[in-house]
Design an enzyme around this catalytic site. Structure first.
Site, PDB file in Angstrom:
ATOM      1  N   PHE A   1      -2.280  -6.735   4.878  1.00 27.08           N
ATOM      2  CA  PHE A   1      -1.911  -5.385   4.480  1.00 27.08           C
ATOM      3  C   PHE A   1      -0.600  -5.404   3.685  1.00 27.08           C
ATOM      4  O   PHE A   1      -0.439  -6.218   2.784  1.00 27.08           O
ATOM      5  CB  PHE A   1      -1.829  -4.466   5.707  1.00 27.08           C
ATOM      6  CG  PHE A   1      -3.167  -4.253   6.367  1.00 27.08           C
ATOM      7  CD1 PHE A   1      -4.111  -3.416   5.791  1.00 27.08           C
ATOM      8  CD2 PHE A   1      -3.485  -4.898   7.549  1.00 27.08           C
ATOM      9  CE1 PHE A   1      -5.358  -3.229   6.387  1.00 27.08           C
ATOM     10  CE2 PHE A   1      -4.723  -4.721   8.161  1.00 27.08           C
ATOM     11  CZ  PHE A   1      -5.653  -3.883   7.574  1.00 27.08           C
ATOM     12  N   SER A   2       0.354  -4.532   4.027  1.00 29.30           N
ATOM     13  CA  SER A   2       1.551  -4.373   3.198  1.00 29.30           C
ATOM     14  C   SER A   2       2.525  -5.533   3.280  1.00 29.30           C
ATOM     15  O   SER A   2       3.500  -5.562   2.525  1.00 29.30           O
ATOM     16  CB  SER A   2       2.272  -3.073   3.550  1.00 29.30           C
ATOM     17  OG  SER A   2       1.510  -1.969   3.119  1.00 29.30           O
ATOM     18  N   LEU A   3       2.276  -6.475   4.151  1.00 32.96           N
ATOM     19  CA  LEU A   3       3.077  -7.703   4.094  1.00 32.96           C
ATOM     20  C   LEU A   3       2.874  -8.394   2.746  1.00 32.96           C
ATOM     21  O   LEU A   3       3.730  -9.135   2.270  1.00 32.96           O
ATOM     22  CB  LEU A   3       2.668  -8.623   5.246  1.00 32.96           C
ATOM     23  CG  LEU A   3       3.721  -9.578   5.798  1.00 32.96           C
ATOM     24  CD1 LEU A   3       3.307 -10.061   7.186  1.00 32.96           C
ATOM     25  CD2 LEU A   3       3.928 -10.760   4.895  1.00 32.96           C
TER      26      LEU A   3
END
Length: 405
Positions: A126-128
């Site tokens: 995801f946003s990592l």
């Protein structure tokens, strides 16, 4: 009845079933993300994105760099809400699926509580992903493919001329300060994030969604968390380098840090297919730990400066009041600040972490030479209680390793 009759009968039955469940199938299509990202299905989804969406491979390194085992982490417990808890309890309470701890470059703990998890499993980050995109931008600037963080976005993505992104700079995108209005609400089906998500999974145009967003503030002075800022940053990077995110990530990062498994970005269903610079990287826990190790070592690994040291330093925090810890707004946990597509943490240590929804973390503490990777399968995209406990536990873990290492 012969086999031909059986096949014909089966086909008729299937056809009748399809007609009978047409409305149900339509409902499933509209709600596919909500189903796939909720427990217990999400543990499977987060480890099998390549079966759900189109992908592009980030090829592994020609030769894997070992992660030597160090003294096993023992005797650690953390205090939270007046209780003393172990890492095993943390994993159960925060739905950990994969976990690894590096101290001084050595693997001191590794475990995979998830049902479908193993050292070979690629996890949806995801946003990592945003923090990896930042690393790639730093490399592109150093080698001259990107001119400057002061460059205007539209000089690389002219398709955005006349939109709210006509004005912001690369620097503005890196700090989530574009001034473009994007409502990152994971629960509201009418939000701009929901429109973005539907374009990704349903075959729509991401460019149309991005171009439709209005201006909310002048660029550069207001933090507003936005996956679209990171998406546009990915497009800037691809335009500047002439390579897709996957190919650039392999060439400049994955191949240089001794990764042991291919990673991949999932792509939009609609064409032209594109990776999400803000959310579609899938990689193993160990290879993500290698990324963290690179950042903990100031961008240098085995005598090779892969990422400029100055880029790592700015990822630990910048002197901008609106990005300071506790200054990001009432909808952001007060223990976080932001810089360079990384979340910064309070205190003199200047630890920083990549974060993805549903509980993905890449925690880096250069001073203590500690890296922690935690993948998770929270039932909801955001969970303030689980995040607060994770931050408390990992902060205590770093202090423990520094004191006993």
């Amino acid at each position: 009845m012969g086999t031909g009759g059986i096949r014909a009968g089966s086909a008729l039955a299937v056809g009748a079933a399809v007609v009978g469940v047409g409305a149900g199938a339509s409902w499933l299509w509209r709600h596919q993300a909500g189903i796939a990202f909720s427990r217990p299905v999400n543990e499977w989804t987060f480890t099998h994105m390549s079966t759900v969406m189109p992908t592009e491979t980030v090829s592994r390194a020609p030769e894997s760099r070992p992660l030597p085992s160090g003294p096993r982490l023992r005797g650690f417990a953390y205090e939270y809400q007046g209780e003393r808890r172990t890492l095993t309890e943390l994993h159960a309470r925060t739905r950990t699926t994969g976990f690894a701890v590096l101290h001084r470059g050595m693997l001191v703990r590794e475990e995979y509580p998830g049902r479908f998890a193993s050292p070979e499993t690629r996890f949806q980050l995801f946003s990592l992903t945003k923090s990896v995109t930042s690393i790639l931008v730093g490399i592109a600037l150093e080698e001259g493919a990107l001119g400057s963080t002061a460059d205007k976005v539209v000089s690389y993505v002219p398709e955005l001329a006349g939109s709210a992104y006509d004005g912001p700079t690369v620097e503005d995108l890196l700090h989530m300060s574009s001034g473009v209005e994007f409502v990152e609400d994971y629960t509201d089906p009418a939000s701009s994030f929901a429109r973005f998500e539907r374009a990704v999974s349903g075959g729509g145009s991401l460019l149309d969604v991005v171009r439709s967003l209005p201006r909310a503030a002048e660029p550069g002075g207001t933090f507003s968390y936005s996956t679209v800022d990171s998406q546009v940053l990915g497009w800037v990077l691809e335009s500047a380098t002439g390579l897709t995110l996957s190919r650039y990530a392999h060439s400049r990062l994955w191949s240089r840090i001794g990764t042991e498994r291919d990673a991949y970005y999932f792509l939009t269903r609609g064409r032209p297919r594109t990776a999400l610079g803000g959310g579609s990287l899938n990689a193993t826990v160990r290879d993500l730990a290698r990324v963290g190790l690179l950042m903990a070592c100031g961008g240098e690994l085995d005598g090779q400066q892969v990422v400029p040291a100055s880029w790592v330093e700015r990822s630990r925090g910048v002197s901008m009041p609106h990005l300071a810890v506790g200054a990001l707004g009432t909808d952001i946990a007060p223990h976080y600040g932001y810089a360079n597509q990384w979340w910064t943490l309070d205190g003199e240590r200047r630890s920083f972490t990549g974060i993805g929804i549903h509980g993905q973390y890449l925690w880096v503490d250069p001073d203590a030479d500690v890296v922690v990777v935690k993948t998770s399968a929270w039932n909801t995209a955001e969970d303030e209680a689980r995040d607060a406990e994770t931050v408390s536990a990992l902060s205590a873990l770093v202090a423990h390793l520094e004191a006993h290492g």
